[in-house]
Scaffold this motif. Structure first.
Motif, mmCIF file in Angstrom:
data_model
loop_
_atom_site.group_PDB
_atom_site.id
_atom_site.type_symbol
_atom_site.label_atom_id
_atom_site.label_comp_id
_atom_site.label_asym_id
_atom_site.label_seq_id
_atom_site.Cartn_x
_atom_site.Cartn_y
_atom_site.Cartn_z
ATOM 1 N N ARG A 50 1.086 -1.256 -0.021
ATOM 2 C CA ARG A 50 -0.004 0.364 0.637
ATOM 3 C C ARG A 50 1.480 1.605 -0.124
ATOM 4 O O ARG A 50 1.909 1.398 1.322
ATOM 5 N N LYS A 51 0.537 2.394 -0.864
ATOM 6 C CA LYS A 51 1.581 3.339 -1.225
ATOM 7 C C LYS A 51 0.917 4.327 -1.664
ATOM 8 O O LYS A 51 0.136 4.046 -3.321
ATOM 9 N N ASP A 52 0.981 5.413 -1.758
ATOM 10 C CA ASP A 52 0.126 6.494 -2.456
ATOM 11 C C ASP A 52 -1.468 6.270 -1.760
ATOM 12 O O ASP A 52 -2.051 6.481 -3.420
ATOM 13 N N GLN A 53 -2.591 5.727 -1.751
ATOM 14 C CA GLN A 53 -3.756 4.854 -1.044
ATOM 15 C C GLN A 53 -3.612 3.844 -2.478
ATOM 16 O O GLN A 53 -5.338 3.886 -2.970
ATOM 17 N N ILE A 54 -2.700 3.385 -3.037
ATOM 18 C CA ILE A 54 -3.072 2.135 -4.024
ATOM 19 C C ILE A 54 -2.527 0.897 -3.652
ATOM 20 O O ILE A 54 -1.513 1.095 -2.684
ATOM 21 N N ASN A 55 -3.211 -0.135 -3.956
ATOM 22 C CA ASN A 55 -2.552 -1.413 -3.208
ATOM 23 C C ASN A 55 -1.988 -2.305 -4.428
ATOM 24 O O ASN A 55 -3.444 -2.607 -5.255
ATOM 25 N N TYR A 56 -1.106 -2.006 -4.707
ATOM 26 C CA TYR A 56 0.219 -2.459 -5.879
ATOM 27 C C TYR A 56 -0.075 -4.241 -5.674
ATOM 28 O O TYR A 56 0.991 -4.577 -4.069
ATOM 29 N N ARG A 57 0.092 -5.084 -6.298
ATOM 30 C CA ARG A 57 0.423 -6.001 -6.324
ATOM 31 C C ARG A 57 1.439 -6.851 -7.198
ATOM 32 O O ARG A 57 1.110 -6.603 -8.370
ATOM 33 N N LEU A 58 2.331 -7.374 -6.417
ATOM 34 C CA LEU A 58 3.818 -7.174 -7.314
ATOM 35 C C LEU A 58 3.647 -9.161 -7.065
ATOM 36 O O LEU A 58 3.281 -9.932 -6.074
ATOM 37 N N LYS A 59 4.338 -9.358 -8.043
ATOM 38 C CA LYS A 59 4.229 -11.079 -8.382
ATOM 39 C C LYS A 59 6.026 -11.017 -8.027
ATOM 40 O O LYS A 59 6.630 -10.370 -9.125
ATOM 41 N N VAL A 60 6.775 -11.831 -7.325
ATOM 42 C CA VAL A 60 8.560 -12.377 -7.403
ATOM 43 C C VAL A 60 8.877 -12.645 -8.573
ATOM 44 O O VAL A 60 8.457 -13.800 -8.375
ATOM 45 N N ASN A 61 9.554 -12.383 -9.788
ATOM 46 C CA ASN A 61 10.342 -13.231 -10.539
ATOM 47 C C ASN A 61 10.980 -14.316 -9.972
ATOM 48 O O ASN A 61 11.470 -14.751 -10.570
ATOM 49 N N ASP A 62 12.137 -12.485 -9.777
ATOM 50 C CA ASP A 62 13.575 -13.151 -9.296
ATOM 51 C C ASP A 62 14.249 -12.462 -8.353
ATOM 52 O O ASP A 62 13.398 -11.336 -8.019
ATOM 53 N N ILE A 63 15.371 -12.231 -7.432
ATOM 54 C CA ILE A 63 16.359 -11.686 -6.753
ATOM 55 C C ILE A 63 17.011 -10.838 -6.918
ATOM 56 O O ILE A 63 17.913 -11.882 -7.384
ATOM 57 N N PRO A 64 16.976 -9.543 -7.068
ATOM 58 C CA PRO A 64 18.492 -9.289 -7.617
ATOM 59 C C PRO A 64 19.651 -8.621 -7.042
ATOM 60 O O PRO A 64 18.915 -9.025 -5.838
ATOM 61 N N GLU A 65 20.372 -8.457 -7.362
ATOM 62 C CA GLU A 65 21.789 -8.758 -6.488
ATOM 63 C C GLU A 65 22.299 -7.488 -5.751
ATOM 64 O O GLU A 65 22.571 -7.586 -4.684
ATOM 65 N N SER A 66 21.557 -6.306 -6.386
ATOM 66 C CA SER A 66 21.855 -4.890 -5.730
ATOM 67 C C SER A 66 20.427 -4.485 -6.402
ATOM 68 O O SER A 66 19.510 -4.253 -7.474
ATOM 69 N N ARG A 67 20.623 -3.070 -5.651
ATOM 70 C CA ARG A 67 19.514 -1.967 -6.379
ATOM 71 C C ARG A 67 19.792 -1.991 -8.272
ATOM 72 O O ARG A 67 20.983 -1.722 -8.851
ATOM 73 N N ILE A 68 18.086 -1.436 -9.005
ATOM 74 C CA ILE A 68 18.894 -1.638 -10.262
ATOM 75 C C ILE A 68 18.160 -0.747 -11.131
ATOM 76 O O ILE A 68 17.494 0.157 -10.096
ATOM 77 N N GLY A 69 18.786 -0.970 -12.324
ATOM 78 C CA GLY A 69 18.300 0.385 -13.193
ATOM 79 C C GLY A 69 16.082 0.150 -13.243
ATOM 80 O O GLY A 69 15.861 -0.643 -13.301
ATOM 81 N N GLU A 84 -8.394 -0.492 -11.411
ATOM 82 C CA GLU A 84 -9.253 0.156 -11.030
ATOM 83 C C GLU A 84 -8.897 1.193 -10.044
ATOM 84 O O GLU A 84 -8.999 1.671 -9.377
ATOM 85 N N GLN A 85 -7.630 0.357 -9.352
ATOM 86 C CA GLN A 85 -6.839 0.742 -8.074
ATOM 87 C C GLN A 85 -6.647 2.543 -8.609
ATOM 88 O O GLN A 85 -6.588 3.251 -7.693
ATOM 89 N N PHE A 86 -6.089 2.569 -10.295
ATOM 90 C CA PHE A 86 -5.206 3.954 -10.668
ATOM 91 C C PHE A 86 -7.175 4.405 -10.619
ATOM 92 O O PHE A 86 -6.036 6.005 -10.456
ATOM 93 N N GLU A 87 -7.637 4.753 -10.505
ATOM 94 C CA GLU A 87 -8.973 4.992 -11.089
ATOM 95 C C GLU A 87 -9.362 5.848 -10.522
ATOM 96 O O GLU A 87 -9.398 6.530 -10.255
ATOM 97 N N ALA A 88 -9.024 4.848 -9.106
ATOM 98 C CA ALA A 88 -9.542 5.208 -7.780
ATOM 99 C C ALA A 88 -9.413 6.917 -7.223
ATOM 100 O O ALA A 88 -9.204 7.859 -6.567
ATOM 101 N N LYS A 89 -7.490 6.251 -7.669
ATOM 102 C CA LYS A 89 -6.911 7.529 -6.718
ATOM 103 C C LYS A 89 -6.871 8.532 -7.862
ATOM 104 O O LYS A 89 -6.838 10.323 -7.046
ATOM 105 N N ALA A 90 -7.564 8.407 -8.927
ATOM 106 C CA ALA A 90 -7.614 9.791 -10.101
ATOM 107 C C ALA A 90 -8.590 10.378 -9.350
ATOM 108 O O ALA A 90 -9.340 11.880 -9.623
ATOM 109 N N LEU A 91 -10.174 9.443 -9.326
ATOM 110 C CA LEU A 91 -10.866 10.299 -9.462
ATOM 111 C C LEU A 91 -10.832 10.787 -7.109
ATOM 112 O O LEU A 91 -11.281 11.756 -7.316
ATOM 113 N N LEU A 92 -10.414 10.482 -6.281
ATOM 114 C CA LEU A 92 -9.919 10.820 -5.550
ATOM 115 C C LEU A 92 -8.896 11.869 -5.022
ATOM 116 O O LEU A 92 -9.483 13.259 -4.624
ATOM 117 N N LYS A 93 -8.209 12.112 -6.361
ATOM 118 C CA LYS A 93 -7.704 13.335 -6.527
ATOM 119 C C LYS A 93 -8.623 14.632 -6.879
ATOM 120 O O LYS A 93 -8.442 15.911 -6.577
#
Length: 127
Positions: A50-69, A84-93
């Motif tokens: 949950r970040k900026d009133q959006i519930n991001y849903r992520l699937k981990v594909n692989d683990i990076p060695e360090s911070r990536i570009g 719908e998460q992004f549309e709801a944020k736009a309406l809230l704005k």
């Protein structure tokens, strides 16, 4: 890799401290469990963030060695966040832009200009 470090590595948070704080506040879930920042993340895990009133849903594909570009982020995660998460944020704005309780403070410059535009339009229509 720790979940806070993973979220920092795939650029969802600008610093590790912000990622750790989000985990401590309960904004991060791994496989539907609220986790501590030290929780290990493995490929095929589902992270709900949950970040900026959006519930991001992520699937981990692989683990990076360090911070990536930023261009390489899609290699390490799959974003399955519903549109719908992004549309709801736009309406809230839009709803927050013009909301101010009656009698709370003086009008802002924008409010004053809106009032002036409104009164100018009504006076022109009367002529």
């Amino acid at each position: 890799m720790r979940v806070d470090k993973y979220l920092w590595c795939i650029r969802y948070y600008k610093t590790r401290t912000l990622a750790t704080t989000a985990c401590k506040k309960g904004h991060v879930r791994v496989n539907d469990d609220v986790v501590k920042p030290s929780r290990e993340v493995f490929p095929q895990d589902i992270i709900i963030l949950r970040k900026d009133q959006i519930n991001y849903r992520l699937k981990v594909n692989d683990i990076p060695e360090s911070r990536i570009g930023a261009k390489l982020v899609d290699i390490y995660r799959t974003d399955t966040t519903p549109k719908e998460q992004f549309e709801a944020k736009a309406l809230l704005k839009y709803s927050k832009d013009y909301y101010r309780k009656k009698g709370v403070g003086r009008p802002t410059k924008k409010d004053r200009r809106d009032i002036d535009d409104f009164t100018d339009e009504t006076s022109l229509s009367e002529i």
